[in-house]
Motif scaffolding. Structure first.
Motif, PDB file in Angstrom:
ATOM      1  N   THR A  53       0.911  -1.213   0.040  1.00  0.00           N
ATOM      2  CA  THR A  53      -0.100   0.120   0.108  1.00  0.00           C
ATOM      3  C   THR A  53       0.920   1.208   0.017  1.00  0.00           C
ATOM      4  O   THR A  53       1.518   1.552   0.993  1.00  0.00           O
ATOM      5  N   GLU A 105      -5.205  -0.245  -3.383  1.00  0.00           N
ATOM      6  CA  GLU A 105      -4.438  -1.145  -4.230  1.00  0.00           C
ATOM      7  C   GLU A 105      -4.924  -1.576  -5.615  1.00  0.00           C
ATOM      8  O   GLU A 105      -4.052  -1.396  -6.738  1.00  0.00           O
ATOM      9  N   LYS A 108      -3.551   1.523  -7.572  1.00  0.00           N
ATOM     10  CA  LYS A 108      -2.339   1.591  -7.812  1.00  0.00           C
ATOM     11  C   LYS A 108      -1.798   0.662  -9.023  1.00  0.00           C
ATOM     12  O   LYS A 108      -1.048   0.973  -9.445  1.00  0.00           O
ATOM     13  N   SER A 195       0.993  -8.776  -5.962  1.00  0.00           N
ATOM     14  CA  SER A 195       0.031  -8.158  -5.049  1.00  0.00           C
ATOM     15  C   SER A 195      -1.294  -8.813  -4.957  1.00  0.00           C
ATOM     16  O   SER A 195      -1.961  -8.738  -3.603  1.00  0.00           O
ATOM     17  N   ASN A 244      -6.670  -2.197   2.740  1.00  0.00           N
ATOM     18  CA  ASN A 244      -7.156  -2.140   1.383  1.00  0.00           C
ATOM     19  C   ASN A 244      -8.513  -2.936   1.067  1.00  0.00           C
ATOM     20  O   ASN A 244      -9.200  -2.692   0.604  1.00  0.00           O
TER      21      ASN A 244
END
Length: 346
Positions: A53, A105, A108, A195, A244
Motif C-alpha cells: 500500500t 491497491e 495503484k 499483489s 485495502n
C-alpha cells in the motif's frame, strides 16, 4: 510686508495620500488559523509492486501564534482512491498531528499499467488534489477533545457541514496540495500476481518470523533488533492489506447502493409508464362498449313500441290494466267515450 511674505513662504502644504486597504479574503483565512503543513506543496506516492500500500504522511502543526485550538478537515478530489486517517480533528497550541494517506491497491495497479504504457509522463499530469481546511474553535468546543471520540467526531462533522453550506461565518484557511505518483526503479517489472497473493505471502512470512522467535534466547542484540524490525514491517503489511480490504468493501458497498437506487428509479418509471398506457387502453376500449349498449337499448325500445302498437290494434292490450303505472296510460273504449275521445267532441 516683507515679513509677511517670508511667513507665507515658510508655510508648506502636504498633499493627502489615500491609504489602500485590502479587504480580508474569508476563503483564504488569516495566519492565526492556518496550519503549517509538511509537505506543504504536494504529496508524493511511490508506486511499487513490492509495496502493498503506497502511503504518504502529512504532518499538521499548530503555528503557535494563538492560544486557541485549531480544527482541520482534509478533502480530496478522489475519495475512492485514497484513504485518509484521520480526515478531521483538533490540534492544541504548539502541538502536531500526523495524517496517514493510503492509496488503494486497485488504483495503484491502474497507475502502474499507465506507467507501463506511457512511462513516467503518463503519471506526471495527475489531477488528484487534496484540500486542507482549518479554523479556530472556541474553548467550549475544544473541551470535547478530552471526551468521547465519537461525540467529538460527530461535532466536527456537523461543524464542517455548516461551514461548507455557508451557515457559519467562521474564517477558514484553505491550502491545496497536488499529488505526484512516482514509480520506483523496477517497481512495474514485478509480476502483478504478487499483489494478488499478498495475503498469502504476508501470512507465510509472518509465520516464519513467528517460528524464528523460538531461538530468541540464542540471538544477539543485533539479531534481536533485526527480527524486531522485520516483525514491525510484516505487521505494517498486514495492517495495509486489511485497510485495502476495508476500502474495497466500502467501494463495493457504495456501488451496490447506487445500483439499487438506479434499479428502484427505473422500476418506478416503468410502472408509471405502464399505468399510463393501461389507462389509455381502458378509455379507448370503453367507447365501443358504451355505444353498443346504447344501440341495444334503442333496439329494445323500438321493439317494445312495435309490440305495443300491435297489441293495441288487435285489442289484446287489456292486460296492461293490471300493471301498476301502465294502467294509467291505458284507456279503454268506454273511458274514451266518456272522456269525449273518438266522438269528435272537445
Amino acid at each position: 510686508r516683507e515679513s509677511s511674505n517670508s511667513n507665507i513662504n515658510k508655510i508648506t502644504t502636504t498633499p493627502t495620500v489615500p491609504t489602500a486597504t485590502t479587504a480580508p479574503n474569508p476563503t483564504m483565512g488569516s495566519s492565526t488559523n492556518a496550519l503549517d503543513l509538511t509537505p506543504d506543496t504536494h504529496l508524493e506516492f511511490f508506486l511499487s509492486q513490492g509495496e502493498a500500500t503506497p502511503r504518504c504522511v502529512l504532518t499538521l502543526k499548530h503555528p503557535g501564534n494563538t492560544d486557541d485550538h485549531i480544527a482541520f478537515k482534509i478533502k480530496t478530489t478522489q475519495p475512492r482512491r485514497y484513504l485518509v486517517r484521520p480526515n478531521q480533528g483538533i490540534i492544541a497550541p504548539n502541538q502536531t498531528d500526523k495524517v496517514s494517506i493510503l492509496l488503494v491497491e486497485k488504483d495503484k495497479q491502474i497507475l502502474l499499467q499507465s506507467f507501463e504504457r506511457l512511462g513516467q509522463t503518463g503519471l506526471d499530469h495527475s489531477k488528484d488534489k487534496f484540500l486542507v481546511q482549518s479554523c479556530v474553535v472556541s474553548s467550549a468546543f475544544s473541551s470535547k477533545l478530552s471526551g468521547d471520540v465519537t461525540e467529538l467526531y460527530d461535532a466536527l462533522t456537523s461543524m464542517w457541514n455548516s461551514v461548507s453550506s455557508g451557515g457559519s461565518q467562521t474564517s477558514v484557511s484553505n491550502k491545496k496540495l497536488h499529488v505526484k505518483h512516482t514509480v520506483q526503479e523496477g517497481g512495474a517489472a514485478a509480476p502483478a500476481d504478487k499483489s494478488k497473493n499478498g495475503a498469502k505471502n504476508v501470512a507465510k512470512s509472518f509465520k516464519r518470523e513467528t517460528s524464528a522467535q523460538s531461538n530468541v534466547e540464542t540471538m544477539t542484540s543485533d539479531q534481536l533488533k533485526s527480527e524486531l524490525t522485520n516483525l514491525r514491517r510484516k505487521y505494517d503489511e498486514l495492517v495495509s492489506f486489511s485497510v485495502n480490504l476495508t476500502a474495497e468493501r466500502d467501494i463495493l458497498g457504495n456501488s451496490l447502493e447506487q445500483t439499487k437506487r438506479d434499479f428502484n428509479r427505473e422500476q418506478a418509471t416503468r410502472t408509471a409508464l405502464e399505468g399510463k398506457q393501461g389507462g389509455g387502453t381502458a378509455a379507448s376500449s370503453g367507447g365501443p362498449s358504451m355505444l353498443s349498449t346504447l344501440v341495444l337499448l334503442l333496439f329494445v325500445a323500438v321493439a317494445c313500441l312495435l309490440v305495443g302498437v300491435r297489441l293495441g290494434t288487435d285489442g289484446n292490450a287489456s292486460f296492461l290494466e293490471t300493471v301498476p303505472v301502465l294502467d294509467w296510460f291505458y284507456v279503454t273504449g268506454t273511458d274514451a267515450a266518456d272522456a269525449g275521445f273518438g266522438s269528435g267532441e272537445l
